[in-house]
Design an enzyme around this catalytic site. Structure first.
Site, PDB file in Angstrom:
ATOM      1  N   GLY A  93      52.931 -11.094  68.231  1.00 46.10           N
ATOM      2  CA  GLY A  93      54.192 -11.197  68.714  1.00 46.10           C
ATOM      3  C   GLY A  93      54.656  -9.779  69.397  1.00 46.10           C
ATOM      4  N   GLN A 149      58.745  -2.333  73.017  1.00 44.39           N
ATOM      5  CA  GLN A 149      57.484  -1.931  72.474  1.00 44.39           C
ATOM      6  C   GLN A 149      56.628  -1.343  73.796  1.00 44.39           C
ATOM      7  OE1 GLN A 149      56.717  -5.644  69.742  1.00 44.39           O
ATOM      8  NE2 GLN A 149      55.641  -3.957  68.676  1.00 44.39           N
ATOM      9  N   CYS A 174      53.307  -4.411  62.082  1.00 43.46           N
ATOM     10  CA  CYS A 174      53.903  -4.222  63.587  1.00 43.46           C
ATOM     11  C   CYS A 174      52.984  -3.271  64.434  1.00 43.46           C
ATOM     12  CB  CYS A 174      55.484  -3.746  63.422  1.00 43.46           C
ATOM     13  SG  CYS A 174      56.147  -3.241  65.127  1.00 43.46           S
ATOM     14  N   LEU A 175      52.762  -3.796  65.570  1.00 42.78           N
ATOM     15  CA  LEU A 175      52.053  -3.006  66.554  1.00 42.78           C
ATOM     16  C   LEU A 175      52.675  -1.675  66.876  1.00 42.78           C
ATOM     17  CD1 LEU A 175      50.988  -5.739  69.091  1.00 42.78           C
ATOM     18  CD2 LEU A 175      49.601  -4.814  67.195  1.00 42.78           C
ATOM     19  N   HIS A 210      61.351 -11.220  63.589  1.00 43.55           N
ATOM     20  CA  HIS A 210      60.645  -9.635  63.613  1.00 43.55           C
ATOM     21  C   HIS A 210      60.850  -9.290  65.214  1.00 43.55           C
ATOM     22  CE1 HIS A 210      57.628  -6.582  62.892  1.00 43.55           C
ATOM     23  NE2 HIS A 210      57.769  -6.579  64.119  1.00 43.55           N
ATOM     24  N   GLU A 211      60.597  -9.948  65.949  1.00 39.09           N
ATOM     25  CA  GLU A 211      60.624  -9.630  67.421  1.00 39.09           C
ATOM     26  C   GLU A 211      62.030  -9.548  67.942  1.00 39.09           C
ATOM     27  OE1 GLU A 211      58.175  -8.643  68.635  1.00 39.09           O
ATOM     28  OE2 GLU A 211      56.852  -9.644  67.194  1.00 39.09           O
ATOM     29  N   HIS A 232      63.488  -6.460  67.089  1.00 34.88           N
ATOM     30  CA  HIS A 232      62.983  -5.255  68.088  1.00 34.88           C
ATOM     31  C   HIS A 232      64.052  -4.945  69.316  1.00 34.88           C
ATOM     32  CE1 HIS A 232      59.108  -3.704  66.897  1.00 34.88           C
ATOM     33  NE2 HIS A 232      58.623  -5.086  66.878  1.00 34.88           N
TER      34      HIS A 232
HETATM   35 ZN   LIG Z   1      56.930  -5.353  65.699  1.00 30.34          ZN
END
Ligand SMILES: [Zn+2]
Length: 169
Positions: free
Chosen positions: A46, A51, A93-94, A135-136, A139
């Site tokens: 995701g 990000q 998470c990236l 989660h997204e 963000h």
């Molecule tokens: Zn994330």
């Protein structure tokens, strides 16, 4: 298509709220395609626009059924309008380097959003799919999964990150 650089905590843009999208044009399609490509390159399941430094309400979520597939959906202006059940699950998470933790999320959610043409979407999501969407959407609100763990765990992570970043310089 182009790969975008994924920004990591403590980048300011990860703490800002993304703005609603009102124009559905070719540039938006391009952004979605780039986000998909960037997500799979990372690799992740995701990605939210914050990000990659874009404060607009768009996320991409992997929906591949097989490992080699690269099928994702794009959600514009996603809202979690209802949630039920509570499950703990491992998240990473990236944008949060080298860290994973157990996070509590709704087991099942109802989502409203727009697709790339601006058409309204409404659907239910469960389990892993629901977790990624939650989660997204976090963000887009300037939230990270480390906000949802204990203060102690969070401070330990910050210490670890400090060391990690020092080592990289
Ligand atoms: Zn994330």
């Amino acid at each position: 298509m182009a790969l975008k650089k994924i920004l990591t905590f403590p980048a300011t843009v990860l703490r800002q709220k993304a703005k609603k999208i009102i124009i559905f044009d070719e540039a938006l399609r391009q952004l979605a395609a780039d986000m998909g490509e960037t997500m799979y390159d990372a690799p992740g399941v995701g990605l939210a626009a914050n990000q990659i430094g874009v404060l607009r309400q768009i996320v991409v979520v992997d929906v591949s059924k097989e490992e080699k597939e690269k099928e994702f959906i794009t959600l514009i202006n996603p809202v979690i309008s209802a949630g039920e059940g509570c499950v703990s699950g491992e998240e990473g998470c990236l944008s949060v380097l080298e860290y994973e933790a157990q996070v509590k999320r709704f087991q099942k959610i109802h989502v409203t959003a727009h697709d790339l043409d601006g058409k309204p979407l409404a659907f239910d999501a469960e389990d892993r799919f629901a977790r990624i969407i939650q989660h997204e959407v976090d963000h887009l609100q300037g939230k990270l999964f480390i906000d949802r763990i204990s203060a102690l765990k969070r401070s330990l992570y910050k210490k670890k990150l400090k060391k990690l970043l020092k080592g990289r310089k």
